[in-house]
Enzyme design. Sequence first.
Site, short mmCIF file in Angstrom:
data_model
loop_
_atom_site.label_atom_id
_atom_site.label_comp_id
_atom_site.label_asym_id
_atom_site.label_seq_id
_atom_site.Cartn_x
_atom_site.Cartn_y
_atom_site.Cartn_z
N CYS A 1 2.47 1.14 7.81
CA CYS A 1 3.15 -0.02 8.39
C CYS A 1 2.16 -0.79 9.26
O CYS A 1 1.13 -0.25 9.65
CB CYS A 1 4.35 0.44 9.23
SG CYS A 1 3.94 1.58 10.54
N GLU B 1 -11.71 1.70 17.70
CA GLU B 1 -12.77 1.63 16.68
C GLU B 1 -13.68 0.41 16.82
O GLU B 1 -14.81 0.42 16.33
CB GLU B 1 -12.16 1.65 15.27
CG GLU B 1 -11.39 0.38 14.90
CD GLU B 1 -10.88 0.40 13.46
OE1 GLU B 1 -10.25 1.38 13.08
OE2 GLU B 1 -11.11 -0.59 12.75
N ILE C 1 0.83 -1.21 0.00
CA ILE C 1 0.00 0.00 0.00
C ILE C 1 0.87 1.26 0.00
O ILE C 1 0.65 2.18 -0.80
CB ILE C 1 -0.97 -0.02 1.21
CG1 ILE C 1 -1.95 -1.20 1.08
CG2 ILE C 1 -1.71 1.31 1.32
CD1 ILE C 1 -2.76 -1.48 2.33
N HIS D 1 -13.10 3.10 8.66
CA HIS D 1 -12.40 1.91 8.15
C HIS D 1 -13.00 1.45 6.81
O HIS D 1 -13.41 0.31 6.66
CB HIS D 1 -12.45 0.76 9.17
CG HIS D 1 -11.27 -0.16 9.06
ND1 HIS D 1 -10.55 -0.59 10.15
CD2 HIS D 1 -10.67 -0.72 7.98
CE1 HIS D 1 -9.58 -1.38 9.75
NE2 HIS D 1 -9.62 -1.48 8.43
N ARG E 1 -3.57 1.20 11.01
CA ARG E 1 -4.23 0.69 12.21
C ARG E 1 -4.25 1.80 13.25
O ARG E 1 -3.25 2.52 13.41
CB ARG E 1 -3.51 -0.54 12.78
CG ARG E 1 -3.76 -1.84 12.00
CD ARG E 1 -5.21 -2.33 12.11
NE ARG E 1 -5.45 -3.55 11.36
CZ ARG E 1 -5.92 -3.59 10.11
NH1 ARG E 1 -6.18 -2.47 9.47
NH2 ARG E 1 -6.13 -4.74 9.52
P1 NAI Z 1 2.78 -4.83 3.67
O1 NAI Z 1 3.14 -5.97 4.59
O2 NAI Z 1 2.87 -5.04 2.19
O3 NAI Z 1 3.67 -3.55 4.04
C1 NAI Z 1 3.94 -3.14 5.35
C2 NAI Z 1 5.30 -2.47 5.35
O4 NAI Z 1 5.54 -1.94 6.65
C3 NAI Z 1 6.44 -3.44 5.04
O5 NAI Z 1 7.27 -2.91 4.01
C4 NAI Z 1 7.18 -3.55 6.35
O6 NAI Z 1 8.59 -3.78 6.20
C5 NAI Z 1 6.90 -2.18 6.95
N1 NAI Z 1 7.17 -2.12 8.38
C6 NAI Z 1 7.06 -3.09 9.31
N2 NAI Z 1 7.46 -2.64 10.51
C7 NAI Z 1 7.84 -1.34 10.33
C8 NAI Z 1 8.35 -0.35 11.19
N3 NAI Z 1 8.58 -0.59 12.49
N4 NAI Z 1 8.62 0.87 10.67
C9 NAI Z 1 8.42 1.13 9.35
N5 NAI Z 1 7.94 0.20 8.49
C10 NAI Z 1 7.66 -1.02 8.97
O7 NAI Z 1 1.32 -4.40 4.10
P2 NAI Z 1 0.26 -3.55 3.25
O8 NAI Z 1 -0.59 -4.47 2.46
O9 NAI Z 1 0.96 -2.45 2.55
O10 NAI Z 1 -0.67 -2.97 4.42
C11 NAI Z 1 -0.17 -2.02 5.34
C12 NAI Z 1 -1.16 -1.90 6.48
O11 NAI Z 1 -2.37 -1.31 6.00
C13 NAI Z 1 -1.62 -3.25 7.08
O12 NAI Z 1 -0.75 -3.65 8.10
C14 NAI Z 1 -2.98 -2.95 7.61
O13 NAI Z 1 -2.88 -2.66 8.98
C15 NAI Z 1 -3.42 -1.70 6.86
N6 NAI Z 1 -4.62 -1.92 6.04
C16 NAI Z 1 -5.70 -1.08 6.22
C17 NAI Z 1 -6.85 -1.22 5.46
C18 NAI Z 1 -8.02 -0.28 5.60
O14 NAI Z 1 -9.11 -0.57 5.07
N7 NAI Z 1 -7.88 0.86 6.26
C19 NAI Z 1 -6.97 -2.30 4.51
C20 NAI Z 1 -5.78 -3.10 4.34
C21 NAI Z 1 -4.64 -2.92 5.11
#
Ligand code: NAI
Length: 329
Positions: A202, A260, A152, A292, A231
């Site tokens: 993240c 939430e 994302i 959300h 989150r």
């Molecule tokens: P992803 O796993 O592809 O990317 C997450 C990134 O965060 C990774 O590159 C990871 O290395 C990085 N990361 C982990 N720990 C970190 C830290 N301490 N500092 C900086 N970066 C760090 O996940 P994706 O698909 O991009 O989703 C990201 C987040 O979006 C999910 O964890 C989820 O909580 C949220 N999300 C929210 C939605 C909504 O409807 N609002 C829907 C889908 C996801």
Amino acid sequence: MKVAVFSSKPYDEASLAAANGGRHELTFLEAHLNARTAPLAAGHDAVCAFVNDNLSAPVLEGLKGVKLLALRSAGFNHVDLAAAEQLGMAVVRVPAYSPYAVAEHAVALVLALNRNIHRAHNRIREGNFALDGLMGFDLHGRTVGVIGTGKIGAVFAGIMRGFGCKVLAHDVTVNPECEAAGVQYVKLAQLFAESDVISLHCPLTPMTRHLIDDAALSRMKNGVMLINTSRGALIDTRAVIAGLKSGRVGYLGLDVYEEEAELFFEDLSGQVLQDDIFARLTTFPNVLITGHQAFFTHEAVKNIAETTIGNITEFEATGQCANAVKLPR
Ligand code: NAI
């Protein structure tokens, strides 16, 4: 498999039924999963859960006979993975369903907040065509900080590059695609100090909980725009309210909120809001909150349903799943 689908809304039922095509026996339950509702899963092999279902150890212990927890989400911070493993339950998720849906929603929050679209809409409906208080800024040339450049965050960074922004990023691992697109990886301190807009992408982990607290806010530019579609607990809400009051935070766009689970996805318009912190957030003119819904596009909902049914089918056939969530060792 017999699957108890918790927190089921009409759109979940329609998309899951279409993806299922009669393969599994799906029981759609409107109730959230918690200790009180866990017995509703009796007689089912699998539980299908969403982001605000409670998958803590005591709740999992109440899911007698359940072998599979099929999450309709990418995030799994709400699951006690150790307890699931101990109870012999596999956990599967939908790792990617549409990074575009969430990234584009984050951009929608940036644009709406910057140009005061939410306030302008209300004014026009009241016959107020004055522009005072609605002035925005050119995004072109501004610095945008992206924390977490996975699926994302990378899409979000690409869109902001398209607006002509300088994009700084911070992640525990570098995404080469982002680097190739001109994103500059920096330490968190530099990202905080230089960004006009900061967007969180993240996951929620013990390390990232309250990543945005008083100390982090004190290192940011005065009037910074903060966007959180990831989150809720990444942000210390009390600290950000103080930041809004002092002017440190100039704009706040949220699709997620720490507490939430008590609010989102339900129509509570006839009830008295009990959460005073959330109520305070809604009083600021420069705060824009959605419940959300960043994931909520036709494409994403279809992909979530198809991957969820695929995960259940794969687990039933092989006892394993490529989308299993593993306990970190
Ligand atoms: P992803 O796993 O592809 O990317 C997450 C990134 O965060 C990774 O590159 C990871 O290395 C990085 N990361 C982990 N720990 C970190 C830290 N301490 N500092 C900086 N970066 C760090 O996940 P994706 O698909 O991009 O989703 C990201 C987040 O979006 C999910 O964890 C989820 O909580 C949220 N999300 C929210 C939605 C909504 O409807 N609002 C829907 C889908 C996801």
